[in-house]
Design an enzyme around this catalytic site. Structure first.
Site, PDB file in Angstrom:
ATOM      1  N   GLY A   1      29.195  34.054   2.792  1.00  0.00           N
ATOM      2  CA  GLY A   1      28.441  35.189   1.988  1.00  0.00           C
ATOM      3  C   GLY A   1      27.072  34.434   2.095  1.00  0.00           C
TER       4      GLY A   1
ATOM      5  CG  ASP B   1      39.245  22.774  -6.247  1.00  0.00           C
ATOM      6  OD1 ASP B   1      38.531  23.451  -6.142  1.00  0.00           O
ATOM      7  OD2 ASP B   1      40.090  22.480  -6.957  1.00  0.00           O
TER       8      ASP B   1
ATOM      9  CG  LEU C   1      31.607  27.112  -5.757  1.00  0.00           C
ATOM     10  CD1 LEU C   1      32.359  25.984  -7.193  1.00  0.00           C
ATOM     11  CD2 LEU C   1      32.485  26.323  -4.392  1.00  0.00           C
ATOM     12  CB  ALA C   2      32.052  33.865  -5.506  1.00  0.00           C
TER      13      ALA C   2
ATOM     14  CE1 TYR D   1      29.300  40.477 -10.705  1.00  0.00           C
ATOM     15  CE2 TYR D   1      26.935  39.650 -11.865  1.00  0.00           C
ATOM     16  CZ  TYR D   1      28.078  39.494 -10.698  1.00  0.00           C
ATOM     17  OH  TYR D   1      27.859  38.811 -10.452  1.00  0.00           O
TER      18      TYR D   1
ATOM     19  CG  LEU E   1      23.911  41.531  -0.360  1.00  0.00           C
ATOM     20  CD1 LEU E   1      23.240  39.901   0.626  1.00  0.00           C
ATOM     21  CD2 LEU E   1      23.955  42.671   0.970  1.00  0.00           C
TER      22      LEU E   1
HETATM   23  P1  NAD Z   1      31.272  34.599  -1.308  1.00  0.00           P
HETATM   24  O1  NAD Z   1      33.119  34.684  -1.772  1.00  0.00           O
HETATM   25  O2  NAD Z   1      31.080  35.696   0.010  1.00  0.00           O
HETATM   26  O3  NAD Z   1      31.674  33.188  -1.238  1.00  0.00           O
HETATM   27  C1  NAD Z   1      31.767  32.410  -2.201  1.00  0.00           C
HETATM   28  C2  NAD Z   1      32.199  30.683  -1.016  1.00  0.00           C
HETATM   29  O4  NAD Z   1      32.562  29.805  -1.917  1.00  0.00           O
HETATM   30  C3  NAD Z   1      33.274  30.590   0.007  1.00  0.00           C
HETATM   31  O5  NAD Z   1      32.203  29.951   0.749  1.00  0.00           O
HETATM   32  C4  NAD Z   1      34.741  29.947  -0.475  1.00  0.00           C
HETATM   33  O6  NAD Z   1      35.367  29.469   0.013  1.00  0.00           O
HETATM   34  C5  NAD Z   1      33.758  29.119  -1.199  1.00  0.00           C
HETATM   35  N1  NAD Z   1      34.986  28.573  -2.644  1.00  0.00           N
HETATM   36  C6  NAD Z   1      35.572  28.896  -3.117  1.00  0.00           C
HETATM   37  N2  NAD Z   1      35.853  28.806  -3.854  1.00  0.00           N
HETATM   38  C7  NAD Z   1      35.764  26.970  -3.372  1.00  0.00           C
HETATM   39  C8  NAD Z   1      36.347  26.435  -4.073  1.00  0.00           C
HETATM   40  N3  NAD Z   1      37.177  26.055  -5.258  1.00  0.00           N
HETATM   41  N4  NAD Z   1      35.597  24.866  -3.649  1.00  0.00           N
HETATM   42  C9  NAD Z   1      35.066  25.165  -2.519  1.00  0.00           C
HETATM   43  N5  NAD Z   1      34.521  26.336  -2.250  1.00  0.00           N
HETATM   44  C10 NAD Z   1      35.291  27.006  -2.760  1.00  0.00           C
HETATM   45  O7  NAD Z   1      31.056  34.671  -2.949  1.00  0.00           O
HETATM   46  P2  NAD Z   1      29.202  35.689  -2.508  1.00  0.00           P
HETATM   47  O8  NAD Z   1      29.777  36.950  -3.236  1.00  0.00           O
HETATM   48  O9  NAD Z   1      28.461  34.753  -1.772  1.00  0.00           O
HETATM   49  O10 NAD Z   1      29.289  35.227  -3.746  1.00  0.00           O
HETATM   50  C11 NAD Z   1      27.920  33.797  -4.186  1.00  0.00           C
HETATM   51  C12 NAD Z   1      27.450  33.784  -5.760  1.00  0.00           C
HETATM   52  O11 NAD Z   1      26.664  34.824  -5.720  1.00  0.00           O
HETATM   53  C13 NAD Z   1      28.349  33.280  -6.627  1.00  0.00           C
HETATM   54  O12 NAD Z   1      27.892  32.809  -8.250  1.00  0.00           O
HETATM   55  C14 NAD Z   1      28.076  35.180  -6.721  1.00  0.00           C
HETATM   56  O13 NAD Z   1      28.228  35.625  -8.006  1.00  0.00           O
HETATM   57  C15 NAD Z   1      26.700  35.076  -6.465  1.00  0.00           C
HETATM   58  N6  NAD Z   1      26.292  36.841  -6.492  1.00  0.00           N
HETATM   59  C16 NAD Z   1      26.773  37.789  -5.139  1.00  0.00           C
HETATM   60  C17 NAD Z   1      26.229  39.083  -5.398  1.00  0.00           C
HETATM   61  C18 NAD Z   1      26.842  40.279  -4.008  1.00  0.00           C
HETATM   62  O14 NAD Z   1      26.607  40.770  -4.237  1.00  0.00           O
HETATM   63  N7  NAD Z   1      27.703  39.874  -3.289  1.00  0.00           N
HETATM   64  C19 NAD Z   1      25.389  39.502  -5.948  1.00  0.00           C
HETATM   65  C20 NAD Z   1      24.406  38.671  -6.732  1.00  0.00           C
HETATM   66  C21 NAD Z   1      25.323  37.154  -6.259  1.00  0.00           C
END
Ligand code: NAD
Length: 392
Positions: free
Chosen positions: A51, A110, A138-139, A233, A269
């Site tokens: 992501g 982690d 992180l998510a 949200y 996204l």
């Molecule tokens: P994603 O699930 O694609 O990516 C999350 C990443 O965090 C992954 O690489 C995962 O392996 C890693 N991760 C999770 N737990 C972990 C841990 N304990 N240790 C190490 N790595 C760990 O998520 P994303 O959508 O890219 O979200 C990333 C950020 O962007 C979040 O804060 C989310 O709220 C924010 N965001 C997302 C969106 C959306 O629509 N997807 C929009 C705006 C903001």
């Protein structure tokens, strides 16, 4: 083995190494074509395998030319069993970065733990000296804190029940979903997992160890979105965590006089995380259709290169009046939001394929796991074992 997608609910339990490699390669091509003079040279990305975090890493390396250190939590493939997509993305990223002469190393474990923070510090000290930017992406569904307590985040409302349309991802039908409010305990737990506490722990640890530049920049990601998704949200349990994240950005900036901490509000996204939120995938598929018609649709890599080429550099950030970076600016355009709402009111199982970009939704979803990439033979015998260079 022949690797095909196997979905369970909103997750895919298999991933394709060659497909992930191809998708990483195309993101790299995009970043290379969008060079940045943001000035970042040594970037730590926490949550760098999927992501927004993955695209941040790619853009930091290929738009800015930075050395990158990624923290991931992923599983390698073994004979007969595929690894996680994040593992393959990272293996591919390192392979390309090393071939292109860019420093890229990864720590797998982690990110919430003290042990991984210490390992990261050790690696920065040995290889880079100090980092000048920290991306916190992180998510996660869970976090275990240093006292051994495990907190789980929930995706619920906070005040009262909320009923609205949603898409049933099993068969693309429109249904009604009712979301119950989170208890106080659930809200506290969600803030523990997705709020800013761990972000601050990271900055404290890096700073105490002297491995972060005094004028470094750090960014974490958030989302606001339109009113139809507010109860789920922005005003839901996750929104409480995001409020905390924003407050933490101010706290970091205040505590470390030279370090600038920002929250960047990104576009909605398809990612592994957003697929899990009720209501949001339907909103995303309508939004995709409309933004593609407007010609301003972006994916993670377009968003992250825009972060580094337009919004953020080592000495400035373009923010709104509240101090937030707004990469959701196109999404929130009044005409786009009005068009989404018009569709929202009329979308049904019968017309979903015409009024929403269901195909785009699913293609992005499978793309997260390396499926559907151009030029990949998905019937070919594929080795699921693909090592990450720096973890060999
Ligand atoms: P994603 O699930 O694609 O990516 C999350 C990443 O965090 C992954 O690489 C995962 O392996 C890693 N991760 C999770 N737990 C972990 C841990 N304990 N240790 C190490 N790595 C760990 O998520 P994303 O959508 O890219 O979200 C990333 C950020 O962007 C979040 O804060 C989310 O709220 C924010 N965001 C997302 C969106 C959306 O629509 N997807 C929009 C705006 C903001």
């Amino acid at each position: 083995m022949i690797i095909k997608p196997k979905t369970r609910g909103f997750i895919c339990t298999t991933a394709h190494p060659t497909g992930c490699r191809q998708i990483v390669r195309s993101q790299i091509e995009y970043a290379k074509a969008h060079k940045s003079d943001a000035g970042f040279k040594k970037v730590l990305i926490i949550g760098s395998s999927m992501g927004y975090g993955l695209s941040s890493r790619i853009s930091a390396a290929y738009s800015c030319g930075a050395a990158t250190l990624g923290v991931i939590f992923d599983k390698p493939g073994t004979e007969g069993r595929t690894g996680s997509a994040g593992w393959y993305n990272t293996a591919a990223f390192e392979e390309f970065a090393h071939a292109d002469g860019l420093y890229a190393k990864t720590i797998n474990g982690d990110a919430f733990s003290k042990e991984i923070k210490e390992k990261t510090i050790e690696m920065i000290r040995n290889d880079l000296g100090k980092v000048d930017a920290v991306i916190y992406s992180l998510a996660a569904p869970k976090r275990t804190t240093s006292d051994g307590t495990t907190y789980s985040s929930v995706l619920k409302t906070t005040n009262s029940e909320y009923t609205n349309k949603t898409i049933d991802l099993k068969d693309n039908t429109i249904k009604e979903v009712t979301i119950t409010p989170a208890t106080d305990e659930e809200i506290t737990a969600t803030v523990k997992v997705m709020g800013g506490e761990d972000w601050l722990d990271w900055i404290d640890a890096l700073s105490d160890a002297g491995v972060i530049e005094e004028n470094a920049v750090t960014v974490a990601y958030s989302y606001i979105g339109p009113e139809i998704t507010y109860p789920m949200y922005t005003k839901g349990s996750i929104g409480k965590a995001k409020e905390h994240l924003f407050e933490t950005s101010k706290q970091i900036t205040q505590k470390y006089k030279g370090i600038s901490a920002y929250v960047s509000v990104n576009k909605a996204l398809v990612t592994q995380s957003s697929a899990a939120i009720p209501v949001v995938p339907l909103y995303i598929s309508i939004l995709y259709k409309i933004m593609k018609e407007y010609g301003n649709h972006e994916g993670c890599i377009e968003q992250m290169t825009r972060l580094f080429t337009d919004k953020l550099s080592s000495n400035t950030a373009k923010t709104d009046e509240n101090g937030m970076i707004r990469l959701d600016d196109y999404e929130m355009q009044e005409d786009i939001q009005k068009a989404v709402l018009d569709v929202w009111d009329n979308v049904s199982t019968e017309n979903i394929k015409e009024v929403a970009d269901i195909e785009g939704y699913w293609s992005d979803f499978f793309g997260l796991f390396g499926f559907g990439a151009d030029g990949v033979d998905y019937d070919a015998d594929t080795n699921p074992v693909y090592d990450i260079d720096s973890l060999k």
